[in-house]
Design a protein around this motif. Structure first.
Motif, PDB file in Angstrom:
ATOM      1  N   ASP A  39       0.831  -1.192   0.000  1.00  0.00           N
ATOM      2  CA  ASP A  39       0.000   0.000   0.000  1.00  0.00           C
ATOM      3  C   ASP A  39       0.872   1.250   0.000  1.00  0.00           C
ATOM      4  O   ASP A  39       2.056   1.211  -0.350  1.00  0.00           O
ATOM      5  CB  ASP A  39      -0.943  -0.022   1.211  1.00  0.00           C
ATOM      6  N   GLU A  40       0.260   2.389   0.401  1.00  0.00           N
ATOM      7  CA  GLU A  40       0.989   3.652   0.403  1.00  0.00           C
ATOM      8  C   GLU A  40       2.178   3.630   1.361  1.00  0.00           C
ATOM      9  O   GLU A  40       3.217   4.244   1.099  1.00  0.00           O
ATOM     10  CB  GLU A  40       0.042   4.801   0.782  1.00  0.00           C
ATOM     11  N   ARG A  57       5.049   1.995  -0.332  1.00  0.00           N
ATOM     12  CA  ARG A  57       5.691   2.935  -1.268  1.00  0.00           C
ATOM     13  C   ARG A  57       6.542   3.954  -0.522  1.00  0.00           C
ATOM     14  O   ARG A  57       7.639   4.318  -0.972  1.00  0.00           O
ATOM     15  CB  ARG A  57       4.637   3.634  -2.092  1.00  0.00           C
TER      16      ARG A  57
END
Length: 353
Positions: free
Chosen positions: A230-231, A234
């Motif tokens: 997910d974010e 990242r």
């Protein structure tokens, strides 16, 4: 300064409060409309029931009115009065002139002004139309009127009314209930949002702790976990790339420092030896001039060495394009030999080429 977790909880609580308040208002308005629809159906049923009593009596050939007092005019017969009593709350039976032939028990309890206003509203009400509101001094009523369709009937219309306070009571009770429940829902929702946001931000706390441990400059070889896709994954990958660049920069800095120390050590030693030889009182004037000349050469060499180190540093950073070309090794070896001869004199060593 409030944390992101606190700001998110506050925003969620405000949004939940606005939603619950709007929902409560819609619910109260809908409940009030439903209560008035039920009340309108009730008053129309009462008017229809009173009208059926009158029409049934007419169809059976029963007299509808009787004159008991010459000063007051005719009223409904005792048999009809008995049947009408208890059918509705505020029931009026009017003749063609608008005179009341019958008034129910609750209607008779009204003041003369309220009774007159109710009778006037019953005369002006649309027959077979929807129920309408009548405002009295003491209350507000919902009234419905129905016509008597029997030919040559002494009754022109039948009107029934009910008090609207019963319809207002249910929405008011609902509003009070929501007034007590909405703050409780908001409080529970805020605690839930704070707890859930804490779980959501726990990986962020771990990332912060890892970055703080890495940023001391001695742990740049460590990397953040990037299992999540997910974010946050990242973000970890981006931070890892930045840490890798920092590690490369720190490595280049350490190499530059080591190279500078190593490369400058030899020229400084040679320069010191030349200066000491030039300052030696036993040295001849010629030897002193030779030593100073060699010291000047070493100074020029150190200047070239510094330029070379700067070029090397720029090359390590990728800001310098290297151009390679073949060179002759003999001059370089001879220069190294001359330096070694000078360094070997103090140690009593002989260097040969």
């Amino acid at each position: 300064m409030a944390t992101v977790r606190a700001r998110l909880t506050t925003a969620y609580a405000l949004a939940l409060a606005a939603t619950l308040i709007a929902f409560s208002l819609v619910l109260v308005v809908a409940r009030r409309a439903s209560a008035y629809r039920e009340l309108a159906g009730r008053v129309e049923d009462q008017a229809g029931a009173a009208l059926r009593v009158v029409t049934n009596a007419e169809e059976e050939g029963m007299p509808l009115t009787v004159r008991t007092d010459s000063t007051t005019g005719p009223v409904v017969t005792p048999q009809l009065y008995k049947k009408l009593e208890g059918i509705g709350d505020y029931v009026l039976i009017l003749d063609a002139s608008g005179r009341a032939l019958y008034a129910s028990f609750l209607a008779r309890q009204l003041s003369l002004d309220d009774l007159a206003r109710l009778q006037q509203a019953a005369l002006q009400a649309r027959l077979d139309g929807p129920a309408q509101f009548v405002q009295l001094d003491s209350m507000r009523l919902l009234l419905a009127a129905r016509p008597d369709t029997v030919a040559q009937s002494q009754v022109a219309r039948v009107a029934s009314a009910v008090d609207t306070r019963s319809a207002d009571a249910a929405p008011s009770a609902l509003a009070m209930s929501m007034l007590g429940l909405v703050p409780l829902f908001i409080l529970v929702g805020a605690f839930g949002a704070y707890f859930i946001s804490g779980l959501a931000f726990k990986p962020v706390e771990l990332i912060i702790n890892e970055v703080e441990a890495i940023s001391d400059g001695r742990s740049l070889h460590r990397r953040l976990p990037t299992e999540a896709g997910d974010e946050l994954g990242r973000l970890s990958a981006t931070l890892n790339a930045m840490i890798a660049r920092l590690e490369t920069s720190f490595g280049a800095l350490r190499r530059f420092t080591a190279d500078a120390s190593h490369e400058l050590k030899t020229p400084l030693t040679v320069l010191r030896a030349d200066v000491e030889r030039a300052m030696n009182p036993r040295s001849s004037h010629t030897e002193q001039l030779v030593a100073l000349e060699e010291a000047l050469q070493e100074t020029a060499r150190m200047a070239d060495l510094v330029d070379s180190l700067l070029t090397l540093a720029r090359a390590d950073e990728g800001r310098f394009e290297l151009a390679t070309e073949p060179i002759h090794l003999e001059p370089l070896v001879r220069e190294v030999y001359e330096t070694a001869v000078i360094l070997g004199e103090d140690a009593g060593l002989a260097v040969s080429l």
